[in-house]
Design a protein around this motif. Sequence first.
Motif, PDB file in Angstrom:
ATOM      1  N   LEU A  74       0.875  -1.172   0.000  1.00 49.83           N
ATOM      2  CA  LEU A  74       0.000   0.000   0.000  1.00 49.83           C
ATOM      3  C   LEU A  74       0.905   1.212   0.000  1.00 49.83           C
ATOM      4  O   LEU A  74       1.798   1.335   0.843  1.00 49.83           O
ATOM      5  CB  LEU A  74      -0.890   0.001   1.241  1.00 49.83           C
ATOM      6  N   THR A 115      -7.188  -3.464   4.699  1.00 50.94           N
ATOM      7  CA  THR A 115      -6.654  -4.236   3.563  1.00 50.94           C
ATOM      8  C   THR A 115      -5.474  -5.106   3.951  1.00 50.94           C
ATOM      9  O   THR A 115      -5.140  -6.049   3.243  1.00 50.94           O
ATOM     10  CB  THR A 115      -6.235  -3.284   2.427  1.00 50.94           C
ATOM     11  N   PRO A 117      -2.063  -4.942   3.836  1.00 44.82           N
ATOM     12  CA  PRO A 117      -1.061  -5.236   2.798  1.00 44.82           C
ATOM     13  C   PRO A 117       0.182  -5.889   3.400  1.00 44.82           C
ATOM     14  O   PRO A 117       0.468  -5.724   4.591  1.00 44.82           O
ATOM     15  CB  PRO A 117      -0.732  -3.853   2.231  1.00 44.82           C
ATOM     16  N   LEU A 120       3.850  -1.571   3.512  1.00 45.49           N
ATOM     17  CA  LEU A 120       3.266  -0.247   3.301  1.00 45.49           C
ATOM     18  C   LEU A 120       4.373   0.785   3.180  1.00 45.49           C
ATOM     19  O   LEU A 120       5.472   0.618   3.725  1.00 45.49           O
ATOM     20  CB  LEU A 120       2.302   0.114   4.440  1.00 45.49           C
TER      21      LEU A 120
END
Length: 409
Positions: A74, A115, A117, A120
């Motif tokens: 992300l 989310t 990820p 990030l």
Amino acid sequence: MLKAISLFTGAGGLDLGFEAAGFKTRVAVDIDPICCETLRCNRRWPVIEGDLSTISSRQLLKAARLKPGEADVLIGGPPCQPFSKSGYWAHGDAPRLRDPNASTLNEYLRVVRDTRPKALLLENVYGLAYAGKSEGLDRILKGIKKINKEANTNYVPVWKVLDAANYGVPQRRERIFIIASRDGRRFQFPEPTHADGDAEELPSGLKAFHTAWDALGDLPARPNDPDLQLTGKWAGLLPSIPEGQNYLWHTPRGGGLPLFGWRTRYWSFLLKLAKDKPSWTIQAQPGPATGPFHWTNRKLSPRELARLQTFPEDFRFDTDRAQVQRMLGNAVPSLLAEVLAREIRRQLLDTPLRSSKLKLMPPRRRTVPPPHVTAPVCVSYHSLKGAHPDHPGEALGPRAKLRELEVAE
């Protein structure tokens, strides 16, 4: 290709660097319609146009065709105005968390939580981490700690202020980057590869900075574009300032006429590029006398701005110059993003690239022409000659300093 979710995408500076490192933007989000249209015209990324606070994480994942936990990274740079250096100069402080735009930090954290990820990256102005004024950075670090408890993740954020010129970008641009891995791996920022000085005199392994001439040397010095001509009160003074100098040239400590007091203007006032040095930071919304300007005494063209930000050559802008400057001035240099993306692949995702060659590294131009010849100061500015007081304080503009004195009284 590895999968990226992009927030506050703007013109895509981060995304283009990650693209060069083998990532694909699976969804991009931005509130600005001109940025969104620019992205759509250049790439086939799904683009959601709107305020992130009104866009659910479920919508993001659906557009990206991903489930929670599937995104490799992300990325995003929440709007930086609440923490900008120019805010300190103009007002004596920046609004920081008092600015409504600072809520974008919370929205970024919300998407991280939802989310999850694998990695990030968050980018912002280095004012986010000013000593004694680091509420924004503290909010991010505490927010990530809270996410770990709520989502059973183990993000270990690491942050550092990087100067893009230290990694081959032909521009001095300092920004803070925060990087973390979901599984607790601690990211190590890459060591600088470039430094100020002659290549022969630098320590082993370091290369000389890329320069403005490296970036712009093959472009027309005098393009036939009336939008590049300077306007306003100070337009006629710029030709009298040498390459690599600003208004300080015309102070008692400079080499010109005593037209201003020392440090009584913001550093980018009448700032001119030098061919043999990197550019200074490209600003998003400069005033008519705010540089950096080209050494031929004009504004920089859209293609020149894109070169200094190391955007790919195939990237095009179908809007006016002011909008291009705004988009590029808010962007992350794509080469720096590529450097960090490659390290994220190697350190956090176990997918190192075989080739060490950076796709967005600008070429070297061996022969640098001599500095552009300066002109005498126009007679219309001679009335400014005289004794001007120096700036009375540290890191504050005259108006900010006056406000500081009024508060003290």
